[in-house]
Design an enzyme around this catalytic site. Structure first.
Site, mmCIF file in Angstrom:
data_model
loop_
_atom_site.group_PDB
_atom_site.id
_atom_site.type_symbol
_atom_site.label_atom_id
_atom_site.label_comp_id
_atom_site.label_asym_id
_atom_site.label_seq_id
_atom_site.Cartn_x
_atom_site.Cartn_y
_atom_site.Cartn_z
ATOM 1 C CE LYS A 43 -2.936 -4.862 -4.700
ATOM 2 N NZ LYS A 43 -3.905 -4.088 -5.546
ATOM 3 C CG HIS A 103 -6.499 -12.000 -8.878
ATOM 4 N ND1 HIS A 103 -5.302 -11.628 -9.434
ATOM 5 C CD2 HIS A 103 -7.101 -10.840 -8.503
ATOM 6 C CE1 HIS A 103 -5.206 -10.300 -9.407
ATOM 7 N NE2 HIS A 103 -6.286 -9.802 -8.854
ATOM 8 C CB SER A 133 1.103 -5.471 -2.086
ATOM 9 O OG SER A 133 0.365 -4.766 -3.053
HETATM 10 S S1 PPS Z 1 -4.514 -6.302 -8.353
HETATM 11 O O1 PPS Z 1 -5.494 -5.517 -7.580
HETATM 12 O O2 PPS Z 1 -4.408 -7.667 -7.858
HETATM 13 O O3 PPS Z 1 -4.740 -6.249 -9.792
HETATM 14 O O4 PPS Z 1 -3.114 -5.600 -8.026
HETATM 15 P P1 PPS Z 1 -1.765 -5.799 -8.822
HETATM 16 O O5 PPS Z 1 -1.758 -4.916 -9.995
HETATM 17 O O6 PPS Z 1 -1.484 -7.247 -9.020
HETATM 18 O O7 PPS Z 1 -0.688 -5.320 -7.776
HETATM 19 C C1 PPS Z 1 -0.554 -3.995 -7.327
HETATM 20 C C2 PPS Z 1 0.870 -3.854 -6.859
HETATM 21 O O8 PPS Z 1 1.723 -3.718 -8.004
HETATM 22 C C3 PPS Z 1 2.398 -2.476 -7.918
HETATM 23 N N1 PPS Z 1 2.620 -1.923 -9.258
HETATM 24 C C4 PPS Z 1 3.843 -1.757 -9.792
HETATM 25 N N2 PPS Z 1 5.065 -2.050 -9.307
HETATM 26 C C5 PPS Z 1 6.131 -1.729 -10.097
HETATM 27 N N3 PPS Z 1 6.012 -1.143 -11.298
HETATM 28 C C6 PPS Z 1 4.809 -0.842 -11.828
HETATM 29 N N4 PPS Z 1 4.721 -0.273 -13.012
HETATM 30 C C7 PPS Z 1 3.644 -1.150 -11.053
HETATM 31 N N5 PPS Z 1 2.315 -0.993 -11.237
HETATM 32 C C8 PPS Z 1 1.707 -1.462 -10.139
HETATM 33 C C9 PPS Z 1 1.468 -1.627 -7.061
HETATM 34 O O9 PPS Z 1 2.122 -0.483 -6.581
HETATM 35 C C10 PPS Z 1 1.094 -2.628 -5.987
HETATM 36 O O10 PPS Z 1 2.190 -2.958 -5.143
HETATM 37 P P2 PPS Z 1 2.519 -2.203 -3.764
HETATM 38 O O11 PPS Z 1 3.622 -3.005 -3.142
HETATM 39 O O12 PPS Z 1 1.284 -2.236 -2.938
HETATM 40 O O13 PPS Z 1 2.963 -0.832 -4.133
#
Ligand code: PPS
Length: 290
Positions: A43, A103, A133
């Site tokens: 996340k 991860h 998150s």
């Molecule tokens: S995972 O399941 O571990 O692969 O998740 P991961 O992609 O690391 O994290 C998901 C969070 O990243 C946010 N997210 C983004 N934030 C900003 N810009 C972009 N383009 C973007 N894409 C994904 C996503 O909304 C999750 O964060 P939260 O705070 O829950 O919204």
């Protein structure tokens, strides 16, 4: 019905029981010299970075980036869930050059990645937003252990008894490793504040060059608003039996500072005190607001 994962441990790091059951295979994974590893604590901005890297590799060609879901484009090294090919299977079947997601904390990365001197992009996100998150992701993703209440999940996070282990050890471990290996260490908050600048860092690290028009396209297509609506990046195309986006969408808020809507004053105080102790031995600094 999907059963929530039981957990086990590898060298003191909590992982799903299924990952533990294939650990020897993960550890013995054979990296290739031109593999690119995208490593994160869960996340922290993995998918965002994956989409950005793919856009760069495809020279800004949106159609090419939509050739498959993000999970198929970039094998998730250690992951396995029922009825889906494992990350190892996907990776082994994939022609080079591969981009692989993990991860794993740095000490659990298969040694072949270091032997082959592979490049790694690591992305870190401030602990509080990362925790928020992660909590919502546990609620919506039935393949993960039950998070319990918000209060209980904060405690679990602080003790490191969550999947992929302690956030504190994760970010610190990778921070140290960057002095020894080819690791680009990025921050979610920087990506949010100035995406173009962070994309430039990735371009330089990957020894790629794009013109301004392509760069603008990459910035646009990797924005939260666009990715949220992109079925090839927002996890709505697969894992329907596991992820329930009506509980909390995978693309939830994509913001810095959402922790303020979750922590009580008392929870915040306790978290900060504990954080200071756990992070006293590192030069790493995070921003919790922009
Ligand atoms: S995972 O399941 O571990 O692969 O998740 P991961 O992609 O690391 O994290 C998901 C969070 O990243 C946010 N997210 C983004 N934030 C900003 N810009 C972009 N383009 C973007 N894409 C994904 C996503 O909304 C999750 O964060 P939260 O705070 O829950 O919204």
């Amino acid at each position: 019905m999907v059963l929530r994962s039981e957990t086990g441990e590898v060298e003191g790091v909590t992982l799903t029981k299924s990952i533990c059951s294939i650990w020897d295979q993960v550890w013995n994974f054979q990296a290739r010299p031109d593999d690119l590893l995208i490593a994160t604590y869960a996340k922290a901005g993995t998918t965002w970075t994956q989409e950005t890297v793919d856009m760069i590799q495809q020279n800004g060609d949106v159609e090419k980036c939509r050739r498959a879901t993000i999970a198929k484009r970039h094998p998730f090294l250690e992951w396995l869930t029922m009825k889906h090919p494992t990350g190892l299977e996907l990776a082994e079947a994939m022609p080079s050059p591969r981009t692989i997601k993990t991860h794993l904390p740095v000490q659990l990365v298969p040694p072949s990645f270091w032997k082959q001197n592979c490049k790694v992009i690591y992305v870190a996100r401030n602990a509080k937003d990362n925790l928020v998150s992660y909590y919502h992701f546990h609620r919506m993703n039935k393949a993960l252990p039950d998070p319990g209440t918000w209060e209980e999940f904060i405690e679990k996070f602080m003790t490191g008894k969550v999947l992929w282990g302690s956030w504190y050890d994760h970010v610190k471990g990778w921070w140290k490793a960057k002095d020894k290996h080819r690791i680009l260490y990025l921050f979610y908050e920087d990506m949010k504040e100035n995406p173009e600048q962070e994309i430039q860092k990735i371009l330089k690290f990957l020894e790629k060059d794009v013109n301004q028009e392509v760069l603008n396209k990459i910035v646009h297509n990797t924005s939260f608003e666009i990715m949220k609506e992109n079925p090839m990046a927002n996890y709505t195309r697969e894992f329907q039996a596991i992820m329930d986006h009506s509980i909390s969408p995978f693309m939830r808020k994509g913001a810095v500072g959402d922790w303020k809507n979750h922590f009580t004053v008392a929870q915040n105080k306790k978290f900060d005190e504990d954080y200071k102790k756990k992070m006293a031995d590192t030069s790493l600094v995070f921003r919790t607001e922009l």
